[in-house]
Design a protein around this motif. Structure first.
Motif, mmCIF file in Angstrom:
data_model
loop_
_atom_site.group_PDB
_atom_site.id
_atom_site.type_symbol
_atom_site.label_atom_id
_atom_site.label_comp_id
_atom_site.label_asym_id
_atom_site.label_seq_id
_atom_site.Cartn_x
_atom_site.Cartn_y
_atom_site.Cartn_z
ATOM 1 N N ASN A 17 36.901 54.540 26.989
ATOM 2 C CA ASN A 17 37.005 53.932 28.297
ATOM 3 C C ASN A 17 36.967 52.259 28.087
ATOM 4 O OD1 ASN A 17 36.431 53.005 30.992
ATOM 5 N ND2 ASN A 17 34.329 53.575 30.887
ATOM 6 N N ARG A 20 39.788 48.317 31.117
ATOM 7 C CA ARG A 20 39.509 47.054 31.466
ATOM 8 C C ARG A 20 39.701 45.830 30.231
ATOM 9 N NH1 ARG A 20 35.754 50.525 33.699
ATOM 10 N NH2 ARG A 20 35.320 50.284 35.987
ATOM 11 N N TYR A 21 39.567 46.370 29.214
ATOM 12 C CA TYR A 21 39.911 45.334 27.766
ATOM 13 C C TYR A 21 41.456 45.025 27.755
ATOM 14 C CZ TYR A 21 35.128 46.093 26.441
ATOM 15 O OH TYR A 21 33.618 46.070 26.446
ATOM 16 N N ILE A 23 43.474 45.440 30.630
ATOM 17 C CA ILE A 23 43.763 44.798 31.723
ATOM 18 C C ILE A 23 43.581 43.206 31.780
ATOM 19 C CG2 ILE A 23 43.223 44.456 34.066
ATOM 20 C CD1 ILE A 23 42.764 47.610 34.150
ATOM 21 N N THR A 24 42.234 42.905 31.192
ATOM 22 C CA THR A 24 41.750 41.830 30.959
ATOM 23 C C THR A 24 42.747 40.800 29.695
ATOM 24 O OG1 THR A 24 39.796 42.185 29.798
ATOM 25 C CG2 THR A 24 39.660 42.025 31.907
ATOM 26 N N GLU A 40 43.743 42.251 40.136
ATOM 27 C CA GLU A 40 44.104 43.454 40.756
ATOM 28 C C GLU A 40 45.426 44.076 40.523
ATOM 29 O OE1 GLU A 40 43.428 47.156 42.406
ATOM 30 O OE2 GLU A 40 42.141 45.626 42.220
ATOM 31 N N LYS A 43 45.962 45.404 37.148
ATOM 32 C CA LYS A 43 45.296 46.631 36.857
ATOM 33 C C LYS A 43 46.502 47.763 37.298
ATOM 34 C CE LYS A 43 42.199 49.641 39.354
ATOM 35 N NZ LYS A 43 40.814 49.737 40.276
ATOM 36 N N LEU A 189 38.239 54.382 36.383
ATOM 37 C CA LEU A 189 38.641 53.214 36.995
ATOM 38 C C LEU A 189 39.479 53.444 38.536
ATOM 39 C CD1 LEU A 189 39.303 50.547 35.809
ATOM 40 C CD2 LEU A 189 41.637 51.375 35.097
#
Length: 221
Positions: A17, A20-21, A23-24, A40, A43, A189
């Protein structure tokens, strides 16, 4: 005998999972370069090879050599940030063991470079489960082209319609559809509503505790 002869797994967001890492990390890098992109939109753009991500957002600015360098810099930062949290999505270790015991072949098809796939497989000690690995380094056309999944099924010597794909995103469902493969979605996600147009999606699970080999075999082929 199982109806599915092979299970094919996307890596990021499906086995671990970590999306998010990614994407950021990209969001920070792109905005430092002047992209002025929202989190957004970032993403939505996080698919395909790293150099393709760069080119979609900042077209024509960098040479291939520069994009390769940026890619490795981004992945080194991602690995540093994510390493303390590196673990399989809940239930996946047992699911992999059960599949192997049932004689189901396992493969990974990812738009990640091998540098990142090695980080996961060796960091978690799960390389032995997989009979085929196809990375961004192994294909000419990245996802959503079918090449990744078709090359994976070819390595396993299993027909595409006997492969079941595990993915985590609408783009992932599209990749599987292009390869004529059914797909199960891990919803860590994206929401179910985002997959309505993909007829090849046969199930949704929160994690691998929600699924077993008998449940998989009852899914619509």
């Amino acid at each position: 005998m199982p109806r599915h002869r092979a299970f094919l797994f996307d890596l990021n967001g499906t086995m671990i999972n970590d999306m998010r890492y990614h994407i950021t990390a990209w969001h920070r890098i792109m905005n430092e370069l002047g992209a002025n992109i929202t989190l957004e939109r970032m993403k939505q753009e996080c698919y395909g090879k790293n150099r393709e991500v760069i080119e979609r957002i900042l077209p024509g600015r960098f040479t291939e050599e520069e994009k390769t360098k940026m890619s490795f810099e981004k992945e080194r930062q991602y690995q540093k940030d994510f390493r303390p949290y590196l673990k399989l999505i809940d239930g996946l270790d047992k699911f992999l063991r059960d599949a192997v015991e049932e004689g189901i072949k396992l493969g990974i098809g990812s738009a990640a470079i091998m540098f990142n796939i090695d980080f996961v497989l060796d960091g978690l000690g799960i390389r032995e489960y997989f009979d085929a690995i196809v990375s961004a380094d192994d294909v000419r056309k990245s996802k959503p082209d079918a090449e990744t999944w078709l090359k994976c099924s070819d390595k396993l010597k299993v027909a595409p319609n006997q492969c079941l794909v595990f993915e985590d995103s609408p783009k992932g469902a599209e990749y599987a559809s292009n390869a004529c493969m059914k797909c199960v979605i891990i919803t860590n996600l994206h929401k179910k509503e985002e997959f309505q147009k993909y007829e090849n999606v046969v199930g949704f699970v929160n994690d691998f505790n929600d699924i077993s080999i008998p449940v998989v075999e009852q899914m619509n082929l």
